[in-house]
Enzyme design. Structure first.
Site, PDB file in Angstrom:
ATOM      1  N   SER A   9      -4.118   3.100  -1.256  1.00 39.68           N
ATOM      2  CA  SER A   9      -4.565   1.801  -2.194  1.00 39.68           C
ATOM      3  C   SER A   9      -5.839   2.087  -2.608  1.00 39.68           C
ATOM      4  CB  SER A   9      -4.179   0.656  -1.542  1.00 39.68           C
ATOM      5  OG  SER A   9      -4.630  -0.206  -2.578  1.00 39.68           O
ATOM      6  N   HIS A  34      -1.879   4.793  -4.706  1.00 41.80           N
ATOM      7  CA  HIS A  34      -1.093   3.321  -4.989  1.00 41.80           C
ATOM      8  C   HIS A  34      -2.240   2.375  -5.591  1.00 41.80           C
ATOM      9  CE1 HIS A  34       1.404  -0.074  -3.908  1.00 41.80           C
ATOM     10  NE2 HIS A  34       0.347  -0.759  -3.625  1.00 41.80           N
ATOM     11  N   ASP A  36      -3.279  -0.893  -7.691  1.00 46.61           N
ATOM     12  CA  ASP A  36      -2.817  -2.467  -7.586  1.00 46.61           C
ATOM     13  C   ASP A  36      -3.295  -3.024  -8.892  1.00 46.61           C
ATOM     14  OD1 ASP A  36      -1.459  -2.942  -4.932  1.00 46.61           O
ATOM     15  OD2 ASP A  36      -3.402  -2.116  -4.129  1.00 46.61           O
ATOM     16  N   MET A  38      -3.782  -6.160 -10.886  1.00 42.36           N
ATOM     17  CA  MET A  38      -3.656  -7.873 -10.567  1.00 42.36           C
ATOM     18  C   MET A  38      -4.292  -8.492 -11.911  1.00 42.36           C
ATOM     19  SD  MET A  38      -5.111  -8.061  -6.708  1.00 42.36           S
ATOM     20  CE  MET A  38      -4.703  -6.782  -5.556  1.00 42.36           C
ATOM     21  N   HIS A  67       1.548  -0.960  -8.704  1.00 38.03           N
ATOM     22  CA  HIS A  67       1.943  -2.065  -8.291  1.00 38.03           C
ATOM     23  C   HIS A  67       1.618  -3.101  -9.212  1.00 38.03           C
ATOM     24  CE1 HIS A  67       1.975  -5.088  -4.493  1.00 38.03           C
ATOM     25  NE2 HIS A  67       2.708  -5.510  -5.164  1.00 38.03           N
ATOM     26  N   MET A  69       1.093  -6.774  -9.876  1.00 39.84           N
ATOM     27  CA  MET A  69       0.969  -7.954  -9.638  1.00 39.84           C
ATOM     28  C   MET A  69       0.502  -8.828 -10.648  1.00 39.84           C
ATOM     29  SD  MET A  69      -0.726  -7.420  -5.667  1.00 39.84           S
ATOM     30  CE  MET A  69      -1.168  -5.520  -6.409  1.00 39.84           C
ATOM     31  N   MET A 138       6.130  -6.385   0.877  1.00 44.64           N
ATOM     32  CA  MET A 138       4.834  -6.894   1.263  1.00 44.64           C
ATOM     33  C   MET A 138       4.738  -7.510   2.563  1.00 44.64           C
ATOM     34  SD  MET A 138       3.183  -6.122  -1.582  1.00 44.64           S
ATOM     35  CE  MET A 138       1.646  -6.944  -1.161  1.00 44.64           C
ATOM     36  N   ASP A 176       3.618  -2.456   2.284  1.00 43.58           N
ATOM     37  CA  ASP A 176       2.168  -2.613   1.513  1.00 43.58           C
ATOM     38  C   ASP A 176       1.595  -3.697   2.309  1.00 43.58           C
ATOM     39  OD1 ASP A 176      -0.045  -2.616   0.023  1.00 43.58           O
ATOM     40  OD2 ASP A 176       0.989  -3.190  -2.001  1.00 43.58           O
TER      41      ASP A 176
HETATM   42  C1  DX5 Z   1      -2.503  -6.324  -1.808  1.00 41.60           C
HETATM   43  C2  DX5 Z   1      -2.268  -5.014  -2.296  1.00 41.60           C
HETATM   44  C3  DX5 Z   1      -2.283  -3.912  -1.411  1.00 41.60           C
HETATM   45  C4  DX5 Z   1      -3.651  -3.812  -0.728  1.00 41.60           C
HETATM   46  C5  DX5 Z   1      -3.493  -3.217   0.844  1.00 41.60           C
HETATM   47  O1  DX5 Z   1      -2.353  -7.015  -2.613  1.00 41.60           O
HETATM   48  O2  DX5 Z   1      -0.972  -4.775  -2.863  1.00 41.60           O
HETATM   49  O3  DX5 Z   1      -1.811  -2.567  -1.728  1.00 41.60           O
HETATM   50  O4  DX5 Z   1      -4.552  -2.926  -1.337  1.00 41.60           O
HETATM   51  O5  DX5 Z   1      -4.589  -3.089   1.274  1.00 41.60           O
HETATM   52  P1  DX5 Z   1      -4.824  -2.999   3.039  1.00 41.60           P
HETATM   53  O6  DX5 Z   1      -4.156  -2.059   3.438  1.00 41.60           O
HETATM   54  O7  DX5 Z   1      -6.269  -3.222   3.318  1.00 41.60           O
HETATM   55  O8  DX5 Z   1      -3.962  -4.256   3.290  1.00 41.60           O
HETATM   56 ZN    ZN Z   2      -0.084  -2.933  -3.612  1.00 41.30          ZN
END
Ligand code: DX5
Ligand code: ZN
Length: 221
Positions: A9, A34, A36, A38, A67, A69, A138, A176
């Site tokens: 990620s 990956h 993310d 947001m 992903h 969010m 998650m 994740d």
């Molecule tokens: C959290 C993300 C994850 C995050 C994981 O909201 O969806 O992908 O980056 O990070 P680690 O591996 O540090 O928990």
């Molecule tokens: Zn993620």
């Protein structure tokens, strides 16, 4: 134990040097990137949007595991498909029309993923399992990297694995949040096929090559 795919990620990478970070993990043997996304509403943090996905698409040959969010993901499907997402994963909590959004993603000829927050039970996901290419569990509250793995996620992984196998469904099962070399083997044993790791890859003082090596060694043991 079957070798899982590794999806670093980039949330934990240096955003000022994201291209270099992606190239580094590609060389280190990552399988997917990956990404993310947001929106500051669905989660209390803000990252980037479709332009970043388009730019990453040019920077790497690896599949982009996006992903989302974000609230109302249905309004964004076309822009992430145009940007080059390989997998586009939405939260079951984020849309009033989960089935329609998954269908819209697949209609763009990209792979559809569905995920659920730690407090959401697998019942919310099960009716859609036949319509997804990826189910994501998650194992932290989404929004930030570097949080502690929530052990209860393993029960969800086992429950989803059982349903996938009993229905002969081939969707990927991804986990994740808080995934580290010291819990990776348990996550795979529970039935996961894809491991996301942010801080464990990008904040390892020995660098991403060593970090991925630690994961692979932990799983082979
Ligand atoms: C959290 C993300 C994850 C995050 C994981 O909201 O969806 O992908 O980056 O990070 P680690 O591996 O540090 O928990
Ligand atoms: Zn993620």
């Amino acid at each position: 134990m079957a070798e899982p795919k590794f999806a670093p990620s980039i949330l934990s990478a240096d955003f000022a040097r994201l291209g270099d970070a992606v190239i580094a993990v590609e060389r280190a043997g990552a399988d997917w990137i990956h990404v993310d996304v947001m929106d500051g509403h669905f989660v209390p943090n803000l990252t980037f949007g479709p332009k970043m996905v388009a730019d990453l698409h040019r920077a790497t040959r690896l599949p982009l595991d996006v992903h989302l969010m974000i609230e109302r993901p249905e309004e964004w499907v076309d822009r992430y498909a145009d940007a080059g997402a390989t997998y586009l994963t939405i939260h079951v909590e984020a849309s009033n029309d989960v089935a329609g959004t998954l269908a819209a993603i697949r209609a763009r000829d990209i792979r559809a993923g569905l995920t659920l927050n730690p407090e959401t039970t697998v019942d919310a996901l099960l009716p859609h399992l036949g319509s997804v290419d990826l189910a994501l569990v998650m194992s932290v509250h989404p929004g930030f990297g570097g949080q502690k793995f929530i052990e209860g996620a393993l029960d969800k992984v086992r429950a989803i694995r059982q349903v996938l196998d009993s229905r002969n469904l081939k969707a990927e099962l991804e986990v994740d949040g808080g995934v580290k070399p010291d819990n990776a083997a348990r996550v795979v044993a529970a039935g996961a096929t894809v491991l996301v790791a942010g801080s464990a890859v990008f904040e390892d003082p020995d660098g991403p090559v060593a970090a991925l090596g630690k994961f692979k060694q932990a799983i082979r043991r």
